[in-house]
Write a protein that holds these residues in place. Structure first.
Motif, mmCIF file in Angstrom:
data_model
loop_
_atom_site.group_PDB
_atom_site.id
_atom_site.type_symbol
_atom_site.label_atom_id
_atom_site.label_comp_id
_atom_site.label_asym_id
_atom_site.label_seq_id
_atom_site.Cartn_x
_atom_site.Cartn_y
_atom_site.Cartn_z
ATOM 1 N N TYR A 1 24.757 36.351 15.040
ATOM 2 C CA TYR A 1 25.309 35.186 15.752
ATOM 3 C C TYR A 1 25.463 33.993 14.798
ATOM 4 O O TYR A 1 26.539 33.390 14.706
ATOM 5 C CB TYR A 1 24.394 34.835 16.925
ATOM 6 C CG TYR A 1 24.820 33.625 17.717
ATOM 7 C CD1 TYR A 1 25.779 33.728 18.720
ATOM 8 C CD2 TYR A 1 24.262 32.367 17.458
ATOM 9 C CE1 TYR A 1 26.171 32.615 19.454
ATOM 10 C CE2 TYR A 1 24.646 31.249 18.187
ATOM 11 C CZ TYR A 1 25.597 31.375 19.181
ATOM 12 O OH TYR A 1 25.989 30.275 19.898
ATOM 13 N N ASN A 2 24.405 33.692 14.064
ATOM 14 C CA ASN A 2 24.458 32.554 13.132
ATOM 15 C C ASN A 2 25.508 32.773 12.053
ATOM 16 O O ASN A 2 26.203 31.835 11.659
ATOM 17 C CB ASN A 2 23.089 32.324 12.472
ATOM 18 C CG ASN A 2 22.159 31.600 13.434
ATOM 19 O OD1 ASN A 2 22.600 31.016 14.428
ATOM 20 N ND2 ASN A 2 20.872 31.654 13.148
ATOM 21 N N TYR B 1 29.184 37.695 23.882
ATOM 22 C CA TYR B 1 28.148 38.635 23.415
ATOM 23 C C TYR B 1 27.245 39.056 24.570
ATOM 24 O O TYR B 1 27.456 38.652 25.712
ATOM 25 C CB TYR B 1 27.371 38.040 22.236
ATOM 26 C CG TYR B 1 26.781 36.670 22.467
ATOM 27 C CD1 TYR B 1 27.566 35.520 22.339
ATOM 28 C CD2 TYR B 1 25.439 36.502 22.823
ATOM 29 C CE1 TYR B 1 27.031 34.244 22.543
ATOM 30 C CE2 TYR B 1 24.891 35.239 23.016
ATOM 31 C CZ TYR B 1 25.689 34.122 22.883
ATOM 32 O OH TYR B 1 25.163 32.875 23.099
ATOM 33 N N CYS C 1 28.956 32.234 13.646
ATOM 34 C CA CYS C 1 29.176 30.800 13.920
ATOM 35 C C CYS C 1 29.428 30.048 12.613
ATOM 36 O O CYS C 1 30.284 29.162 12.555
ATOM 37 C CB CYS C 1 27.977 30.197 14.640
ATOM 38 S SG CYS C 1 27.875 30.748 16.345
ATOM 39 N N THR D 1 28.644 45.932 16.922
ATOM 40 C CA THR D 1 27.221 45.944 16.538
ATOM 41 C C THR D 1 26.525 47.222 16.988
ATOM 42 O O THR D 1 25.368 47.443 16.665
ATOM 43 C CB THR D 1 26.475 44.725 17.128
ATOM 44 O OG1 THR D 1 26.428 44.867 18.550
ATOM 45 C CG2 THR D 1 27.148 43.414 16.752
ATOM 46 N N ILE E 1 22.347 39.789 19.149
ATOM 47 C CA ILE E 1 23.011 39.221 17.953
ATOM 48 C C ILE E 1 22.316 37.937 17.480
ATOM 49 O O ILE E 1 22.478 37.531 16.340
ATOM 50 C CB ILE E 1 24.542 39.004 18.117
ATOM 51 C CG1 ILE E 1 24.880 37.952 19.161
ATOM 52 C CG2 ILE E 1 25.281 40.294 18.353
ATOM 53 C CD1 ILE E 1 26.329 37.449 19.023
ATOM 54 N N LYS E 2 21.561 37.318 18.394
ATOM 55 C CA LYS E 2 20.816 36.126 17.947
ATOM 56 C C LYS E 2 19.601 36.569 17.142
ATOM 57 O O LYS E 2 19.293 36.015 16.103
ATOM 58 C CB LYS E 2 20.410 35.283 19.151
ATOM 59 C CG LYS E 2 21.618 34.566 19.752
ATOM 60 C CD LYS E 2 21.230 33.410 20.614
ATOM 61 C CE LYS E 2 22.477 32.588 20.933
ATOM 62 N NZ LYS E 2 22.272 31.665 22.039
ATOM 63 N N LEU F 1 33.240 32.925 21.932
ATOM 64 C CA LEU F 1 32.397 33.938 21.302
ATOM 65 C C LEU F 1 31.592 34.617 22.414
ATOM 66 O O LEU F 1 30.728 34.005 23.039
ATOM 67 C CB LEU F 1 31.472 33.275 20.265
ATOM 68 C CG LEU F 1 30.465 34.182 19.568
ATOM 69 C CD1 LEU F 1 31.143 35.370 18.887
ATOM 70 C CD2 LEU F 1 29.658 33.392 18.529
ATOM 71 N N ASP G 1 30.750 29.344 23.923
ATOM 72 C CA ASP G 1 29.802 30.455 23.993
ATOM 73 C C ASP G 1 29.934 31.188 25.328
ATOM 74 O O ASP G 1 29.953 30.547 26.379
ATOM 75 C CB ASP G 1 28.392 29.844 23.911
ATOM 76 C CG ASP G 1 27.562 30.505 22.850
ATOM 77 O OD1 ASP G 1 28.111 30.796 21.772
ATOM 78 O OD2 ASP G 1 26.362 30.731 23.104
ATOM 79 N N PRO H 1 27.656 34.107 26.718
ATOM 80 C CA PRO H 1 26.611 35.115 26.567
ATOM 81 C C PRO H 1 26.403 35.954 27.834
ATOM 82 O O PRO H 1 27.026 35.702 28.867
ATOM 83 C CB PRO H 1 25.363 34.248 26.318
ATOM 84 C CG PRO H 1 25.637 32.969 27.050
ATOM 85 C CD PRO H 1 27.128 32.786 27.135
#
Ligand code: NZQ
Ligand code: ZN
Length: 352
Positions: free
Chosen positions: A15-16, A4, A19, A106, A9-10, A2, A31, A33
């Motif tokens: 993000y959540n 990002y 996931c 996004t 996005i968190k 994933l 992850d 990031p």
């Protein structure tokens, strides 16, 4: 994997959500990031190394153009030991094998989810340029995911879509055709919805329309039968290589200045754009007057949208980079005329 960016996005909860879906489907998540705006080739290498180390089987890019572009090249680099940059720019071979990938958009505007071209900055060579990688196997375009995007980025992203459409429209052939007529509709739509957003930034319908227009401008449909010319983009990309500036804002400064330099070589198409896109009545105007009115309308629109008019307004203060940009940017065949490096420098100086 994933992948990002810097964490939006968190904060937004996307993000959540992702996931949650992935865990529900029994997927193991690696992850990745920290993909920065104007992604670097080093970041590509970091992602590819991680994908190799963890035996990643699928890349999910969640972000704007930068995250998606970075993943397109990670997808290629993760399955080969050859260096993708050397492969493409020295050996002129394009990758044909990739890890599969998907894109969750996004931030709309670039249309990066629709094609296999990635714009990557190579810090070692001071180049920001198109590299070819993977197509996303699917793309999720949910305008709700763009709601947390700051106003300035929404507007500069939408201007990027307008720029893609204009750069396609002004390319050959110059007789009217279906691709251009669809392009006119896309441009009118972008202008109208940017105006809606400037008054009402959280209008979901307008964000939705702009997301769809962004995809339309880069999914290849407007380019069918056209020799596209992306000279404004080529200049802006090199400006980005030296300054890391925002893509859409750079384009907003460059477009009117570039067009004043070249419109006389393609008056008919500029005049048509004035009538069909900016909806300027022809009444008694010559083609040249119409073409000029269209460029003026573009300039006024940029002002109305609060986009910058000069590099100085963008915070670029070092004039000495202009020569480097002019000396290194890709030269296109030209939608109207092929520009020399001297002419590009003149344009850049007028933008300052
Ligand atoms: O990194 P995070 O924290 O996610 O923040 C990003 C970034 O700071 C933020 N953002 C994205 N979605 C958000 C959000 N913030 C809040 N809420 C959200 N929902 O927005 C910032 C900019 O993101 P970025 O991806 O850099 O913007 P954009 O989509 O405009 O992409 C620009 C890049 O795409 C290239 C540009 O050159 C530039 O490198 N382009 C790619 C193209 C292509 N592949 O077809 C075509 C274009 O012409 C363009 O050149
Ligand atoms: Zn662009």
């Amino acid at each position: 994997m994933l992948a990002y960016g810097g964490g939006s996005i968190k904060k937004s909860g996307i993000y959540n959500k992702i996931c949650g879906y992935l865990k529900e489907a029994g997927k193991e998540i690696v992850d990745f990031p920290g993909i920065m705006p104007n992604p670097t080739y080093k970041k590509v290498q970091e992602g590819a190394a991680l994908a190799k180390e963890k035996g990643v089987s699928f890349i999910l890019a969640a972000g704007g153009g930068s995250v998606i572009d970075c993943c397109k090249i990670i997808a290629a680099q993760a399955v080969t030991d050859k260096d993708i940059w050397e492969m493409e720019f020295k050996d002129h071979i394009f990758p044909t094998e990739f890890l599969p990938m998907g894109a969750i958009v996004t931030a709309s505007g670039t249309g990066a989810e629709m094609n296999n071209g990635a714009v990557i900055t190579n810090e070692d060579t001071s180049q920001k340029t198109g590299v070819f990688g993977a197509y996303a196997d699917f793309a999720v375009l949910d305008p709700g995911y763009t709601m947390s995007l700051p106003a300035g980025q929404v507007i500069s992203g939408a201007f990027d879509t307008l720029s893609h459409s204009m750069e396609t429209y002004l390319g050959l052939p110059r007789d009217i055709n279906l691709s251009d007529e669809i392009g006119e509709a896309v441009m009118r739509n972008v202008i109208r919805n940017m105006r809606v957003l400037i008054e009402d930034m959280y209008n979901l319908e307008a964000r939705s329309e702009l997301m769809w227009a962004s995809a339309m401008a880069e999914n290849g449909i407007l380019k069918i039968g056209k020799v596209t010319d992306f000279q404004a983009h080529q200049i802006e990309h090199q400006l980005g290589a030296y300054t890391g500036c925002n893509h859409g804002k750079g384009l907003a400064v460059i477009h009117p200045v570039l067009y004043r330099h070249i419109y006389k070589e393609n008056i008919k198409q500029f005049a048509r754009m004035a009538e069909k896109v900016w909806e300027i009545p022809a009444d008694g105007k010559t083609q040249e007057e119409l073409a000029e009115a269209g460029i003026k309308a573009l300039e006024e629109f940029i002002r109305e949208m609060g986009l910058p008019h000069t590099f100085t307004e963008m915070g670029i203060t070092d004039k000495s980079i202009l020569k480097k940009v002019a000396g290194t940017c890709n030269l296109t065949a030209g939608c109207c005329k092929k520009l020399s490096r001297e002419e590009i420098l003149e344009i850049l100086e007028e933008c300052f």
